[in-house]
Design a protein around this motif. Sequence first.
Motif, PDB file in Angstrom:
ATOM      1  N   LEU A 179       0.808  -1.226   0.000  1.00  0.00           N
ATOM      2  CA  LEU A 179       0.000   0.000   0.000  1.00  0.00           C
ATOM      3  C   LEU A 179       0.846   1.283   0.000  1.00  0.00           C
ATOM      4  N   PRO A 180       1.890   1.410   0.835  1.00  0.00           N
ATOM      5  CA  PRO A 180       2.661   2.663   0.807  1.00  0.00           C
ATOM      6  C   PRO A 180       3.238   2.984  -0.563  1.00  0.00           C
ATOM      7  N   GLN A 181       3.693   1.959  -1.299  1.00  0.00           N
ATOM      8  CA  GLN A 181       4.242   2.208  -2.626  1.00  0.00           C
ATOM      9  C   GLN A 181       3.142   2.550  -3.633  1.00  0.00           C
ATOM     10  N   ALA A 182       1.964   2.007  -3.427  1.00  0.00           N
ATOM     11  CA  ALA A 182       0.838   2.302  -4.313  1.00  0.00           C
ATOM     12  C   ALA A 182       0.299   3.704  -4.092  1.00  0.00           C
ATOM     13  N   LYS A 183       0.556   4.263  -2.919  1.00  0.00           N
ATOM     14  CA  LYS A 183      -0.043   5.538  -2.529  1.00  0.00           C
ATOM     15  C   LYS A 183       0.934   6.705  -2.425  1.00  0.00           C
ATOM     16  N   VAL A 184       2.163   6.452  -2.034  1.00  0.00           N
ATOM     17  CA  VAL A 184       3.092   7.534  -1.703  1.00  0.00           C
ATOM     18  C   VAL A 184       4.231   7.568  -2.713  1.00  0.00           C
ATOM     19  N   TYR A 185       4.265   8.619  -3.520  1.00  0.00           N
ATOM     20  CA  TYR A 185       5.325   8.805  -4.512  1.00  0.00           C
ATOM     21  C   TYR A 185       5.249  10.255  -5.002  1.00  0.00           C
ATOM     22  N   ASP A 186       6.097  10.638  -5.931  1.00  0.00           N
ATOM     23  CA  ASP A 186       6.129  12.019  -6.415  1.00  0.00           C
ATOM     24  C   ASP A 186       4.784  12.402  -7.042  1.00  0.00           C
TER      25      ASP A 186
END
Length: 290
Positions: A179-186
């Motif tokens: 989930l963090p990679q699916a949600k938090v990025y540039d």
Amino acid sequence: MRYYRVSDQSGSFRLVVDTGESRYDVTAVKPSLTSFEDLVRSCDITGTSIDAVVTNLLDDAPTVDADTLSSNQLTPIEAEEVWAAGVTYEMSEQARENESGMPDVYLNVYEGDRPELFFKATPSRTVGSGDRIGVRGDSDWNVPEPELGIVLYRGDIVGYTIGNDVSSREIEGENPLYLPQAKVYDRCCAIGPCVVPAEAIDDPHDLELTMTITRDGETMYDESTSTAEMVRTCEELVSFFDRHNTVPETAVLLTGTPLVPDDSFTLREDDHVAISIEDIGTLENRTITV
């Protein structure tokens, strides 16, 4: 009244209020008020409502034309943290079941006592209306998620805005722990175009919400619903957000998405996403691959 944060020719921030009849530069009258946060701090000290403080300044404030406002607006509040809630609508619960190999995880949250809350973005990852939202280059299934945003000052609800919780359904669907990679990025989050004080919204749980996605002039998605479909209240979500959690002075808590495009849809470079919420306005962004 609707409150905007804009930049001037020197790069300084200015607070602009739209009364519905005209737009005024509040900072020109009170240089210490350069943002909605400044305004809320002063109201917290004086015990005065937000709109009441600004109303007393309007006679001396210069007007701002619509083109200047739209071309120079930033995120209306530079929230130290943006958080989000998940599976707060039946539509989002069903969509996340469909994308996942572990559907019971989402059903248990939808029906459970504790909501799903997750960290979404820092100021550097958040863009305003008119700026570009990011689509992950390592994902083939990316979607916008239109949401009502709660603006918080020291954990108290002081206003509402519009949020776009841009997400990779492919990455999250592969495993909920991603989930963090699916949600938090540039550029993963858009907030805007303004903040409306909490006292100006009669019922945040009864607002029409619309999302339109266009591509090369063709409408790819156009649906509406209501925040009345949310199974949790804003107050309930906030109560879990600040539970055993030292919260920043200013934060935005997104309340979950009630609109989800079909499984066959994915965002592409230069798509245009417009999210409108009754009594707040329209958040508009084009996409860029990040």
